[in-house]
Write an enzyme that holds these catalytic residues in place. Structure first.
Site, PDB file in Angstrom:
ATOM      1  NE  ARG A 177       2.620 -42.690   6.979  1.00 42.45           N
ATOM      2  CZ  ARG A 177       1.327 -42.496   7.215  1.00 42.45           C
ATOM      3  NH1 ARG A 177       0.870 -42.423   8.458  1.00 42.45           N
ATOM      4  NH2 ARG A 177       0.476 -42.394   6.221  1.00 42.45           N
ATOM      5  CB  CYS A 226       3.117 -41.145   0.681  1.00 38.99           C
ATOM      6  SG  CYS A 226       1.400 -40.758   0.288  1.00 38.99           S
TER       7      CYS A 226
HETATM    8  N1  EPU Z   1      -4.005 -33.659  -3.123  1.00 41.07           N
HETATM    9  C1  EPU Z   1      -3.861 -32.971  -4.297  1.00 41.07           C
HETATM   10  N2  EPU Z   1      -3.170 -33.551  -5.306  1.00 41.07           N
HETATM   11  C2  EPU Z   1      -2.579 -34.765  -5.202  1.00 41.07           C
HETATM   12  C3  EPU Z   1      -2.725 -35.475  -3.999  1.00 41.07           C
HETATM   13  C4  EPU Z   1      -3.437 -34.897  -2.957  1.00 41.07           C
HETATM   14  O1  EPU Z   1      -4.350 -31.853  -4.423  1.00 41.07           O
HETATM   15  O2  EPU Z   1      -1.959 -35.215  -6.166  1.00 41.07           O
HETATM   16  C5  EPU Z   1      -4.803 -33.063  -2.036  1.00 41.07           C
HETATM   17  C6  EPU Z   1      -6.085 -33.863  -1.808  1.00 41.07           C
HETATM   18  O3  EPU Z   1      -7.108 -33.462  -2.664  1.00 41.07           O
HETATM   19  C7  EPU Z   1      -6.373 -33.582  -0.334  1.00 41.07           C
HETATM   20  C8  EPU Z   1      -4.967 -33.382   0.268  1.00 41.07           C
HETATM   21  O4  EPU Z   1      -4.091 -33.131  -0.813  1.00 41.07           O
HETATM   22  O5  EPU Z   1      -7.079 -32.389  -0.220  1.00 41.07           O
HETATM   23  C9  EPU Z   1      -4.522 -34.625   1.049  1.00 41.07           C
HETATM   24  O6  EPU Z   1      -4.496 -35.734   0.172  1.00 41.07           O
HETATM   25  P1  EPU Z   1      -4.830 -37.239   0.654  1.00 41.07           P
HETATM   26  O7  EPU Z   1      -6.151 -37.249   1.338  1.00 41.07           O
HETATM   27  O8  EPU Z   1      -4.614 -38.135  -0.485  1.00 41.07           O
HETATM   28  O9  EPU Z   1      -3.822 -37.506   1.797  1.00 41.07           O
HETATM   29  P2  EPU Z   1      -2.261 -37.371   1.827  1.00 41.07           P
HETATM   30  O10 EPU Z   1      -1.935 -36.426   2.936  1.00 41.07           O
HETATM   31  O11 EPU Z   1      -1.668 -37.085   0.506  1.00 41.07           O
HETATM   32  C10 EPU Z   1      -2.001 -39.273   3.609  1.00 41.07           C
HETATM   33  C11 EPU Z   1      -1.016 -40.372   3.815  1.00 41.07           C
HETATM   34  C12 EPU Z   1      -1.399 -41.599   2.996  1.00 41.07           C
HETATM   35  C13 EPU Z   1      -2.797 -42.039   3.394  1.00 41.07           C
HETATM   36  C14 EPU Z   1      -3.765 -40.879   3.158  1.00 41.07           C
HETATM   37  C15 EPU Z   1      -5.159 -41.177   3.640  1.00 41.07           C
HETATM   38  C16 EPU Z   1       1.198 -39.445   4.232  1.00 41.07           C
HETATM   39  C17 EPU Z   1       2.505 -39.052   3.642  1.00 41.07           C
HETATM   40  N3  EPU Z   1       0.291 -39.927   3.369  1.00 41.07           N
HETATM   41  O12 EPU Z   1      -1.885 -38.856   2.246  1.00 41.07           O
HETATM   42  O13 EPU Z   1      -0.495 -42.640   3.329  1.00 41.07           O
HETATM   43  O14 EPU Z   1      -3.194 -43.168   2.644  1.00 41.07           O
HETATM   44  O15 EPU Z   1      -3.310 -39.717   3.905  1.00 41.07           O
HETATM   45  O16 EPU Z   1      -5.210 -41.154   5.028  1.00 41.07           O
HETATM   46  O17 EPU Z   1       1.000 -39.346   5.441  1.00 41.07           O
HETATM   47  C18 EPU Z   1       1.593 -43.648   2.810  1.00 41.07           C
HETATM   48  O18 EPU Z   1       1.908 -43.391   3.958  1.00 41.07           O
HETATM   49  O19 EPU Z   1       2.346 -44.249   2.016  1.00 41.07           O
HETATM   50  C19 EPU Z   1       0.281 -43.210   2.339  1.00 41.07           C
HETATM   51  C20 EPU Z   1      -0.119 -43.367   1.115  1.00 41.07           C
END
Ligand code: EPU
Length: 302
Positions: A177, A226
């Site tokens: 990012r 996010c």
């Molecule tokens: N989780 C929770 N509760 C929540 C959300 C997530 O427990 O409310 C847990 C999930 O179950 C999982 C872990 O946290 O075990 C990671 O969650 P997720 O796979 O949704 O990925 P993230 O790290 O929250 C990142 C990117 C997203 C991208 C997804 C998929 C960042 C800040 N976010 O989210 O990107 O779509 O991975 O690759 O890097 C963005 O940049 O705006 C964005 C949405």
């Protein structure tokens, strides 16, 4: 900010710049939040240095606006004009495994257009809203891929030299990012070098990513994706969720019930509400985990 100076308006018209008075930025951002200002549509990249000279000479501050999908804009009358690129026709041209894409092109459409021509690699980006220029600037990524991987060349307006220049991919650093572009740089076009893959295979990847996104993110609600970057080795969404903050609200700004790192505009939220919610959540995470969450969303304070 209003542009009233007749000489400046004439200069802009000469450059082919279209002025849209009192644009409501809440209509140009995915959060549906933002005040009003004049917006300028640029049709020719080469007019940008002259345009910026004109604005500087008349003391009109400016901001570059892409797709508005990762942006929180302040309320009220804004103290700068916004500049937006008008996409040319066509905005994506393929040549073998190279895709020449205008910065104003829609990212999702670019992914599907390339897929239909057996060019893959960007499946994870399907569903990321916004323009290719915005994705480039922040090195958008999801599901293990990031756009920077495929960048061969970028055409941009560089604030440091005040010129339109071309950079090779290896001259740019693409991190999580984050990129080495400077604050006043404006992305204009990119050449992506993409791996050849059969359409059916790419489509399978696209469907998997779409499904993962649908099941874990509040699609269809007004958000900026996010809000926070993930701290090294951790997930901001999981931390906020573990603290029981889903549903926490300030006015109509609300932590999503589906994904805790998405903050949604559940009605008529204003920037003040959203900023207060961001500050409250950051403070709770800091207190509980000793981690200072960094914004992923770009904030334009007036
Ligand atoms: N989780 C929770 N509760 C929540 C959300 C997530 O427990 O409310 C847990 C999930 O179950 C999982 C872990 O946290 O075990 C990671 O969650 P997720 O796979 O949704 O990925 P993230 O790290 O929250 C990142 C990117 C997203 C991208 C997804 C998929 C960042 C800040 N976010 O989210 O990107 O779509 O991975 O690759 O890097 C963005 O940049 O705006 C964005 C949405």
């Amino acid at each position: 900010m209003r542009i009233n100076d007749p000489k400046l308006l004439a200069g802009l018209a000469e450059l082919g710049i279209q002025v849209r008075p009192s644009t409501n930025l809440s209509e140009l951002t995915s959060l549906g939040i933002g005040g009003t200002t004049d917006s300028l549509r640029i049709t020719k990249h080469e007019s940008i240095p002259l345009l910026l000279n004109l604005l500087d000479a008349t003391h009109i501050p400016h901001r570059f606006l892409g797709g508005g999908s990762n942006l929180l804009v302040d309320d009220g009358e804004l103290p700068w004009v916004v500049l937006q690129l008008a996409p040319p026709e066509p905005d994506i041209v393929l040549e073998g495994t190279l895709a020449r894409v205008d910065a104003a092109a829609d990212l999702g459409r670019t992914v599907t257009f390339c897929a239909k021509h057996d060019l893959g690699g960007m499946e994870g980006l399907i569903g990321v809203p916004g323009t290719v220029g915005g994705a480039l600037r922040m090195n958008a990524g999801a599901y293990g891929m990031q756009i920077g991987t495929y960048v061969r060349e970028v055409k941009l307006y560089r604030a440091a030299t005040r010129r339109v220049e071309t950079l090779r991919g290896r001259q740019i650093s693409f991190e999580y990012r984050h990129t080495s572009f400077a604050a006043g740089d404006m992305m204009l076009a990119v050449i992506l070098e993409l791996p050849s893959k059969p359409y059916n295979e790419i489509l399978k990847g696209i469907r998997i990513c779409n499904e993962k996104r649908r099941s874990s993110q509040p699609l269809g609600q007004k958000s900026a994706g996010c809000i926070f970057k993930n701290p090294p080795g951790a997930s901001a969404g999981r931390m906020i969720d573990e603290l029981g903050l889903k549903g926490l609200s300030v006015g109509d700004a609300r932590v999503s019930d589906r994904h805790a790192n998405f903050f949604v505009n559940a009605g008529c939220a204003c920037a003040k509400d959203m900023l207060a919610l961001i500050a409250a959540v950051r403070q709770r995470v800091q207190k509980a985990y000793g981690v200072a969450l960094e914004n992923e969303v770009v904030v334009w304070n007036a």
